[in-house]
Design an enzyme around this catalytic site. Structure first.
Site, short mmCIF file in Angstrom:
data_model
loop_
_atom_site.label_atom_id
_atom_site.label_comp_id
_atom_site.label_asym_id
_atom_site.label_seq_id
_atom_site.Cartn_x
_atom_site.Cartn_y
_atom_site.Cartn_z
N ALA A 76 0.81 -1.21 0.00
CA ALA A 76 0.00 0.00 0.00
C ALA A 76 0.85 1.27 0.00
O ALA A 76 0.44 2.29 -0.55
CB ALA A 76 -0.94 0.01 1.20
N THR A 77 2.03 1.21 0.59
CA THR A 77 2.89 2.40 0.58
C THR A 77 3.23 2.79 -0.85
O THR A 77 3.08 3.96 -1.26
CB THR A 77 4.19 2.13 1.37
N ASN A 163 -6.30 3.40 10.47
CA ASN A 163 -5.56 2.26 11.00
C ASN A 163 -5.35 2.31 12.51
O ASN A 163 -5.10 1.29 13.13
CB ASN A 163 -4.21 2.12 10.29
N GLN A 191 -7.03 -0.73 5.28
CA GLN A 191 -7.67 -1.35 6.45
C GLN A 191 -9.10 -1.81 6.14
O GLN A 191 -9.73 -2.47 6.97
CB GLN A 191 -7.70 -0.37 7.64
N SER A 211 -3.35 -3.75 0.42
CA SER A 211 -2.12 -4.46 0.74
C SER A 211 -2.40 -5.92 1.09
O SER A 211 -3.40 -6.22 1.74
CB SER A 211 -1.44 -3.76 1.92
N HIS A 213 -0.62 -8.07 3.12
CA HIS A 213 -0.37 -8.58 4.47
C HIS A 213 -1.36 -8.11 5.51
O HIS A 213 -1.33 -8.57 6.65
CB HIS A 213 1.08 -8.28 4.91
N THR A 252 9.76 -6.63 -12.91
CA THR A 252 9.26 -8.00 -13.02
C THR A 252 8.25 -8.26 -11.92
O THR A 252 8.48 -7.92 -10.77
CB THR A 252 10.43 -9.00 -12.92
N CYS A 338 7.52 5.43 18.42
CA CYS A 338 8.94 5.60 18.66
C CYS A 338 9.54 6.46 17.57
O CYS A 338 9.62 6.04 16.43
CB CYS A 338 9.63 4.23 18.64
#
Ligand SMILES: *Cc1c(COP(=O)(O)O)cnc(C)c1O
Length: 414
Positions: A76-77, A163, A191, A211, A213, A252, A338
């Site tokens: 998705a990025t 998200n 999401q 996405s 994953h 590819t 973080c």
């Protein structure tokens, strides 16, 4: 109560396990069907191409698109970058260096960084960007977008579901507005797609990122829906090379990943209604049990207009880091991010008016296909126990319970 196996995974908004049926579909493409789908003159290439074609059909069927409108990417990025940058450069009103704004873009301050950062880069390059600020419920409405529209607006990018807090924006209405005004509409559907019913026609979408994953597929693969008619969307290519994927994304193809993404979409289409119903009940149970046992907790974002499987709860009078430590056996996300130097409160929570302290003491719990009632009950108990214990140690909680108005206390500064 039987203790479930630990740790418990409640971070499905960050990533999901790969469904074994997905892995099974992918395996032959590593070792036997390993051709390059771009090889047009032998059966290895044709077999690989067949796998990709099937996946394209599976993705298209999930989102109500035509196969030709599906572009495979690395996730998705990348999809967000190709869509936002590609549309801005294609539809700009004034060329760079003309001294006039190149075009106006509308997005929202609580988007994923993969939308915010491409927009900020465009801003530096001479585009003007409006970052909408949703109210405390976290929802971006069509009216908010309408009020921000200008004559030179070329692109609107608003995520389908958030998200961090799981809130759902007025996508169909925003899409309708964009189509009336001739403005390109992109949504980051990462999401939403594969969890909730999606139809790019009825929902008035021009460009949509998703996405693998996040929907029980593999990592490193995703897609972008690019509308081909009414209107036909064009994009300036930002990845140049062999011209694969209609020139939108050279390179590819990740055949194994694409086959896995396709299978994940097929499974999602069959299963998402049942999953959503079951997880909605579990999430409600989690929220109700926690709030019944603890005072001073707050569920962030709109209470109904939200994804069924995701909740975000702030706990007053506890210190965020201690809370995370105390519930280590629950894998979830906190309201702290973080950064290189320090622990910053989540910009999403901050933007919807959650104070720094409360943001730090927030937990995002996102349930998934394998989440059980036992896991949820264990989590409720663990969280309640941890919060009570931390509050016992909290002088602020004591003072509050003694009726002292903490906002009026004069703190000594050192
Ligand atoms: C996870 C996520 C992304 C990034 O997706 P990748 O496939 O990991 O690049 C983008 N947007 C949202 C809303 C997400 O949740």
């Amino acid at each position: 109560m039987t203790t479930p196996a630990l740790p418990i995974y409640l971070d499905h908004a960050a990533t999901t396990p790969c469904d074994p049926r997905v892995v099974e579909a992918m395996l032959p493409y590593f070792t036997t069907l390993y051709g390059n789908p771009g090889s047009r003159n032998h059966s290895f290439g044709w077999d690989a191409e067949h796998g990709v074609d099937t996946a394209r059909e599976q993705v298209a069927a999930l989102i109500g698109a035509d196969e030709k409108e599906v572009v495979f990417t690395s996730g998705a990025t990348e999809s967000n970058n190709i869509a936002i940058r590609g549309a801005a450069l294609m539809y700009e009103k004034n060329p760079a260096g003309s001294g006039k704004p190149r075009g106006h873009i509308i997005t929202c301050i609580i988007e994923h960084k993969a939308v915010l950062d491409p927009c900020k880069r465009l801003q530096k390059e001479g585009f003007e960007v409006t970052f909408l600020e949703p109210p405390a419920d976290g929802i971006v409405t069509a009216d908010m977008v309408k009020n921000a529209m200008r004559d030179d607006t070329i692109l609107v990018s608003i995520m389908w579901a958030n998200n961090e807090i799981g809130t759902i924006n007025q996508i169909r209405e925003i899409g309708k507005l964009c189509h009336e005004r001739g403005v390109v509409f992109h949504t980051d559907g990462t999401q939403w797609v594969g969890k909730m019913p999606t139809n790019v026609e009825a929902d008035n979408i021009d460009l949509m990122s998703f996405s693998g994953h996040k929907i029980y597929g593999p990592k490193g693969v995703g897609g972008l829906f690019v509308r081909r008619r009414k209107p036909r969307i064009r994009l300036t290519s930002i990845v140049d090379g062999g011209g694969q994927e209609r020139g939108f994304r050279s390179g590819t193809l990740n055949v194994t990943g694409i086959v896995g993404l396709g299978k994940a979409c097929e499974i999602a289409k069959a299963q998402m209604a049942d999953d959503a119903a079951r997880l909605g009940v579990l999430r409600k149970h989690l929220e109700d049990s926690v709030t019944a046992q603890l005072d001073h907790c707050q569920i962030n974002g709109h209470r109904e207009k939200r994804l069924p499987h995701l909740t975000n709860i702030s706990f007053g009078f506890v210190e965020g880091e201690s809370l995370m430590m105390a519930v280590k056996e629950i894998a979830c996300s906190s309201g702290s991010a973080c950064t290189s130097a320090s622990l910053e409160p989540s910009y999403v929570l901050k933007s919807i008016g959650v104070g720094d302290e409360l943001a730090h003491s927030s937990l995002r719990l996102s349930l998934g296909r394998q989440t059980t009632r036992e896991q949820v009950d264990y989590t409720v108990n663990a969280v309640v126990k941890a919060v009570r214990k931390l509050r016992e140690l909290s002088p602020l909680y004591d003072m509050h319970n003694e009726g002292i108005d903490l906002s009026k206390v004069q703190w000594a500064h050192h």
